[in-house]
Design a protein around this motif. Structure first.
Motif, PDB file in Angstrom:
ATOM      1  N   TYR A 104      61.366  62.263  51.268  1.00 38.47           N
ATOM      2  CA  TYR A 104      62.529  62.640  52.077  1.00 38.47           C
ATOM      3  C   TYR A 104      63.803  62.682  51.245  1.00 38.47           C
ATOM      4  O   TYR A 104      64.672  63.535  51.452  1.00 38.47           O
ATOM      5  N   THR A 127      56.173  66.003  57.984  1.00 35.22           N
ATOM      6  CA  THR A 127      57.467  65.774  58.624  1.00 35.22           C
ATOM      7  C   THR A 127      58.572  65.518  57.610  1.00 35.22           C
ATOM      8  O   THR A 127      59.704  65.986  57.782  1.00 35.22           O
ATOM      9  N   VAL A 128      58.280  64.766  56.552  1.00 34.52           N
ATOM     10  CA  VAL A 128      59.338  64.399  55.602  1.00 34.52           C
ATOM     11  C   VAL A 128      59.622  65.478  54.571  1.00 34.52           C
ATOM     12  O   VAL A 128      60.583  65.359  53.808  1.00 34.52           O
ATOM     13  N   ASP A 130      60.928  69.176  53.284  1.00 32.93           N
ATOM     14  CA  ASP A 130      62.112  69.942  53.666  1.00 32.93           C
ATOM     15  C   ASP A 130      61.756  71.210  54.435  1.00 32.93           C
ATOM     16  O   ASP A 130      62.528  71.661  55.282  1.00 32.93           O
ATOM     17  N   PHE A 157      61.674  59.094  60.665  1.00 26.52           N
ATOM     18  CA  PHE A 157      61.922  60.443  60.166  1.00 26.52           C
ATOM     19  C   PHE A 157      61.772  61.486  61.271  1.00 26.52           C
ATOM     20  O   PHE A 157      62.511  62.479  61.307  1.00 26.52           O
ATOM     21  N   LEU A 158      60.830  61.273  62.171  1.00 33.46           N
ATOM     22  CA  LEU A 158      60.581  62.232  63.240  1.00 33.46           C
ATOM     23  C   LEU A 158      61.779  62.338  64.174  1.00 33.46           C
ATOM     24  O   LEU A 158      62.151  63.437  64.606  1.00 33.46           O
ATOM     25  N   ARG A 160      64.861  61.935  63.445  1.00 34.72           N
ATOM     26  CA  ARG A 160      65.878  62.729  62.752  1.00 34.72           C
ATOM     27  C   ARG A 160      65.545  64.213  62.808  1.00 34.72           C
ATOM     28  O   ARG A 160      66.437  65.051  62.928  1.00 34.72           O
ATOM     29  N   LYS A 161      64.266  64.520  62.736  1.00 32.57           N
ATOM     30  CA  LYS A 161      63.876  65.922  62.592  1.00 32.57           C
ATOM     31  C   LYS A 161      63.865  66.671  63.918  1.00 32.57           C
ATOM     32  O   LYS A 161      64.321  67.814  63.994  1.00 32.57           O
ATOM     33  N   ILE A 162      63.348  66.062  64.987  1.00 37.00           N
ATOM     34  CA  ILE A 162      63.155  66.824  66.219  1.00 37.00           C
ATOM     35  C   ILE A 162      63.847  66.208  67.431  1.00 37.00           C
ATOM     36  O   ILE A 162      63.810  66.798  68.514  1.00 37.00           O
ATOM     37  N   LEU A 187      58.953  70.994  64.216  1.00 32.71           N
ATOM     38  CA  LEU A 187      58.156  70.211  63.269  1.00 32.71           C
ATOM     39  C   LEU A 187      57.756  71.054  62.067  1.00 32.71           C
ATOM     40  O   LEU A 187      57.608  70.532  60.950  1.00 32.71           O
ATOM     41  N   ASN A 189      58.371  75.142  60.137  1.00 29.02           N
ATOM     42  CA  ASN A 189      59.284  76.285  60.095  1.00 29.02           C
ATOM     43  C   ASN A 189      58.619  77.598  60.464  1.00 29.02           C
ATOM     44  O   ASN A 189      59.202  78.418  61.174  1.00 29.02           O
TER      45      ASN A 189
END
Length: 267
Positions: A104, A127-128, A130, A157-158, A160-162, A187, A189
């Motif tokens: 990450y 997930t981590v 980019d 981390f999840l 933060r991402k979604i 999750l 691209n």
């Protein structure tokens, strides 16, 4: 001990190679569906450390051998953990945490090439990264609650991402979702045909190599990670400081000079 660098490196469970400024780290335990054990996590940490310090590497692709990207923790390895003390379990969970944090926060951009199912800690690996590109047949999910376990580390981390709502759906149900739903969740691209996956990921990696400053991508990635931890005013002050420092870098001055003079920028 000096960090080894090499165009190619074959470990027991991981392969590393670097060509045309793109490093490829391959999970190479297909007979176990690339399930993670202590040694594999150690070797992944070693490979990412090599890539980060490899002057010939600008972008990193994380991929897998076989039809499954990563099925999570190795079941035989989980059985061995049953007799561990709290201290031993903490050391082991910290080991995995260090890998996910390393990816990450890595100075270089990491693209996940998810060629098959990514489950539990395997989903955490994707997930981590980019960027994540995957195939229509892949499934994603955090199944830990179904066996009484916790998706504790990947949760950080999840979220933060979604975001919280989608993270709760994944983490509290433990259900697997399709590649298309993983895309709508943020999750992954892109979902691309299986026969195009490697080409599309490589195209992205090579485009980033050619069109973007490595220094600018590194600091941008750092900013994305850092500002989320700060109160608004502190985040803005930190961003302003980084902006000011960036203006004095060779990359920024060269890039602006080339832009103003309508010259091609060679990165």
């Amino acid at each position: 001990m000096n960090t080894p660098t090499a165009d190619t490196l074959a470990l027991q469970y991981i392969d590393y190679r670097c060509t045309n400024r793109v490093a490829t780290i391959t999970l190479n335990r297909p007979e176990k569906r690339n399930a993670l054990n202590y040694e594999m996590v150690s070797q992944l940490k070693q490979a990412f450390d090599i890539a980060e310090n490899d002057d010939e590497c600008k972008i990193i692709i994380l991929k897998a051998a076989g039809p499954v990207f990563c099925s999570g923790a190795d079941l035989e390895y989980l059985q061995q953990l049953e007799g561990n003390s709290y201290a031993e379990n903490l050391e082991d969970s910290t080991h995995l945490m260090q890998l996910l944090h390393l990816i990450y926060t890595l100075k270089k951009v990491v693209i996940a090439q998810v060629n098959g199912h990514a489950i539990a800690s395997g989903c955490g690996l994707a997930t981590v990264c980019d960027f994540a590109y995957t195939v229509p047949s892949a499934q994603f999910g955090y199944t830990e609650v179904k066996i009484g376990f916790l998706p504790a580390i990947v949760k950080v981390f999840l979220l933060r991402k979604i975001g919280e709502a989608k993270a709760k759906e994944l983490l509290l149900t433990g259900d697997l979702i399709s590649a298309e739903k993983a895309k709508t969740f943020g999750l992954v691209n892109e979902v691309v045909p299986e026969e195009e996956l490697e080409m599309r990921v490589r195209e992205l990696a090579e485009r980033l190599c050619v069109q973007n400053s490595a220094q600018a991508m590194e600091v941008t990635k750092e900013l994305i990670a850092m500002v989320q931890e700060l109160p608004l005013k502190e985040a803005l002050e930190y961003a302003a400081e980084r902006n000011a420092l960036a203006r004095a870098t060779d990359d920024c001055q060269s890039g602006i000079h080339a832009f103003l003079n309508k010259q091609p920028i060679i990165w």
